[in-house]
Design an enzyme around this catalytic site. Structure first.
Site, PDB file in Angstrom:
ATOM      1  N   HIS A  57      58.991   7.674  22.869  1.00  0.00           N
ATOM      2  CA  HIS A  57      58.920   8.335  24.174  1.00  0.00           C
ATOM      3  C   HIS A  57      60.305   8.438  24.806  1.00  0.00           C
ATOM      4  CE1 HIS A  57      54.341   7.473  24.855  1.00  0.00           C
ATOM      5  NE2 HIS A  57      54.590   8.195  23.780  1.00  0.00           N
ATOM      6  N   GLU A  59      61.639   7.284  27.564  1.00  0.00           N
ATOM      7  CA  GLU A  59      62.267   6.060  28.071  1.00  0.00           C
ATOM      8  C   GLU A  59      62.923   5.263  26.943  1.00  0.00           C
ATOM      9  OE1 GLU A  59      58.314   6.505  30.406  1.00  0.00           O
ATOM     10  OE2 GLU A  59      59.172   7.154  28.496  1.00  0.00           O
ATOM     11  N   CYS A  84      54.062   5.006  30.370  1.00  0.00           N
ATOM     12  CA  CYS A  84      52.736   4.701  29.846  1.00  0.00           C
ATOM     13  C   CYS A  84      52.479   3.195  29.851  1.00  0.00           C
ATOM     14  CB  CYS A  84      52.567   5.264  28.434  1.00  0.00           C
ATOM     15  SG  CYS A  84      53.710   4.603  27.212  1.00  0.00           S
ATOM     16  N   TRP A 184      52.901  49.755  18.867  1.00  0.00           N
ATOM     17  CA  TRP A 184      53.821  48.938  19.642  1.00  0.00           C
ATOM     18  C   TRP A 184      54.161  49.588  20.970  1.00  0.00           C
ATOM     19  CZ3 TRP A 184      53.575  44.341  18.065  1.00  0.00           C
ATOM     20  CH2 TRP A 184      53.508  44.020  16.719  1.00  0.00           C
ATOM     21  N   ARG A 198      54.247  31.739  21.469  1.00  0.00           N
ATOM     22  CA  ARG A 198      53.231  31.194  20.567  1.00  0.00           C
ATOM     23  C   ARG A 198      53.571  29.784  20.111  1.00  0.00           C
ATOM     24  NH1 ARG A 198      51.968  36.424  16.591  1.00  0.00           N
ATOM     25  NH2 ARG A 198      50.952  37.719  18.190  1.00  0.00           N
ATOM     26  N   ASP A 214      44.124  45.875  15.143  1.00  0.00           N
ATOM     27  CA  ASP A 214      45.546  45.572  14.946  1.00  0.00           C
ATOM     28  C   ASP A 214      45.829  44.732  13.699  1.00  0.00           C
ATOM     29  OD1 ASP A 214      45.977  46.914  17.277  1.00  0.00           O
ATOM     30  OD2 ASP A 214      46.401  45.146  18.500  1.00  0.00           O
ATOM     31  N   LEU A 218      48.816  36.585  14.004  1.00  0.00           N
ATOM     32  CA  LEU A 218      48.826  35.563  15.048  1.00  0.00           C
ATOM     33  C   LEU A 218      49.626  34.326  14.634  1.00  0.00           C
ATOM     34  CD1 LEU A 218      45.150  35.721  16.394  1.00  0.00           C
ATOM     35  CD2 LEU A 218      47.146  37.016  17.141  1.00  0.00           C
ATOM     36  N   GLY A 298      41.670  41.618  23.510  1.00  0.00           N
ATOM     37  CA  GLY A 298      42.108  42.784  24.273  1.00  0.00           C
ATOM     38  C   GLY A 298      41.545  42.813  25.662  1.00  0.00           C
ATOM     39  N   SER A 304      37.015  39.174  30.701  1.00  0.00           N
ATOM     40  CA  SER A 304      35.993  38.140  30.861  1.00  0.00           C
ATOM     41  C   SER A 304      36.601  36.868  31.451  1.00  0.00           C
ATOM     42  CB  SER A 304      35.345  37.834  29.508  1.00  0.00           C
ATOM     43  OG  SER A 304      34.641  38.950  29.022  1.00  0.00           O
TER      44      SER A 304
END
Length: 356
Positions: A57, A59, A84, A184, A198, A214, A218, A298, A304
């Site tokens: 970590h 620290e 932590c 594009w 990503r 398309d 991904l 899309g 939604s």
């Protein structure tokens, strides 16, 4: 623009913690982004950040960077998130700091994770350390917004992303003979930025139409970093097996109404009758420690999420093109919090202040 703080102030050193912590974006999740600075007589004598999930970590890295360990009793250690208090991949940082008898510990914000949540601070106080909290707390929360949403709202942090033309279309009208490839809208530099995004998120989600039209991979091709887990909503299993999504190179989750056995690196999650599909996706992500999802389309799928207020931020790229007609872009009913130009493409940032 980054705020400038008075040199040697608590805010000055906490800002440095934040700058260090940001370097871990994309490599430490589902752990939080944490940076740490150790100061003795107004001089930084050590600093570090959490670099990779499972590694030391912030620290510990800052402590290890200090040459003269005898200075700890007269030093202040700064950290943007409460140290932590539990054994995870590494021993508890609060106990280490206490054992080294630091004079003062300055903390940006309390950790909402149930295994910590004030317990680290109590360990430090019990050891006689002076503890100050709430330094640049707003900025610290912004830094770890993914981690906080995951632990406070019990769901992944959701980013909506799409590209639209100057006349507000995301795609051209297609026929059965249209090739399975994207039209594009933005320039190459903007598309490269999308690949960087990503690497910073744990999962990426598309709908059936985007996958079919398309044929996106991904993955991360135009940047260096880890590929996100791929997710696709395909209720009736319309997608053909030869799509790039199903190349088995990256863990891929298919949400469907059908009952299907898992394949190599491809998992199928059955949607329950009368249950919102987005609820199933979000619950799956939460239960599998997928702390953030970038939704790349899309219009129907993004719409939604917007209708149900299940999103936290949106990134809209506006390309220097006109389609004349086509598939309309989602309608954003917020004002952007920021905007910038990437060559001839414009990038608009939005935040949902009413997110569920």
């Amino acid at each position: 623009m980054k705020q400038r703080y008075k040199e040697n102030s608590h805010e000055y050193y906490m800002q440095r913690c934040i700058e260090l912590a940001e370097k871990g974006l994309g490599t430490v999740a589902p752990n939080p982004l944490v940076g740490s600075v150790i100061v003795h007589n107004n001089q930084i004598i050590g600093e570090g950040y959490h670099q990779k999930f499972g590694d030391w970590h912030a620290e510990v890295n800052a402590i290890n960077a200090v040459i003269d360990k005898t200075l700890f009793k007269e030093s202040t250690i700064y950290v943007n998130l409460e140290p932590c208090a539990h054994f995870g991949k590494t021993p508890p940082c609060a106990s280490l700091i206490a054992s080294l008898q630091f004079k003062r510990v300055v903390i940006g914000q309390i950790d909402p994770f149930a295994e910590v949540a004030g317990k680290g601070i109590q360990i430090l106080k019990n050891a006689g350390c002076e503890v100050e909290t709430g330094i640049l707390e707003k900025e610290c929360r912004e830094l770890n917004r993914r981690f906080l949403v995951y632990h406070e709202k019990k769901r992944p942090y959701i980013i909506l992303k799409w590209a639209e033309t100057l006349d507000s279309y995301v795609d051209k009208l297609r026929t059965k003979d249209t090739p399975r490839e994207p039209f594009w809208i933005t320039n190459k530099l903007a598309r490269r930025l999308v690949h960087k995004w990503r690497t910073e998120e744990m999962a990426i989600l598309v709908g059936t139409n985007t996958a079919l039209k398309d044929n996106p991979a991904l993955n991360v091709r135009n940047w260096s970093g880890k590929n996100p887990v791929r997710m696709v909503l395909d209720r009736s299993l319309r997608l053909p097996a030869d799509l790039s999504l199903f190349d088995k190179q990256i863990p891929t989750i298919v949400f469907t109404e059908k009952s299907v056995a898992n394949k190599s690196n491809i998992s199928y999650v059955q949607l329950e009758n009368n249950k919102n599909a987005l609820t199933t996706i979000i619950e799956y992500a939460y239960n599998n420690s997928l702390q953030s999802i970038i939704v790349e389309g899309g219009t129907q799928l993004i719409g939604s999420f917007m209708e149900q207020d299940l999103w936290d931020e949106a990134r809209v790229l506006v390309g220097n093109k006109l389609f004349g007609r086509g598939i309309e872009a989602p309608r954003m009913h917020y004002l952007p919090i920021a905007d910038e130009w990437i060559g001839d493409s414009r990038l608009l940032y939005y935040r949902n202040r009413n997110a569920k």
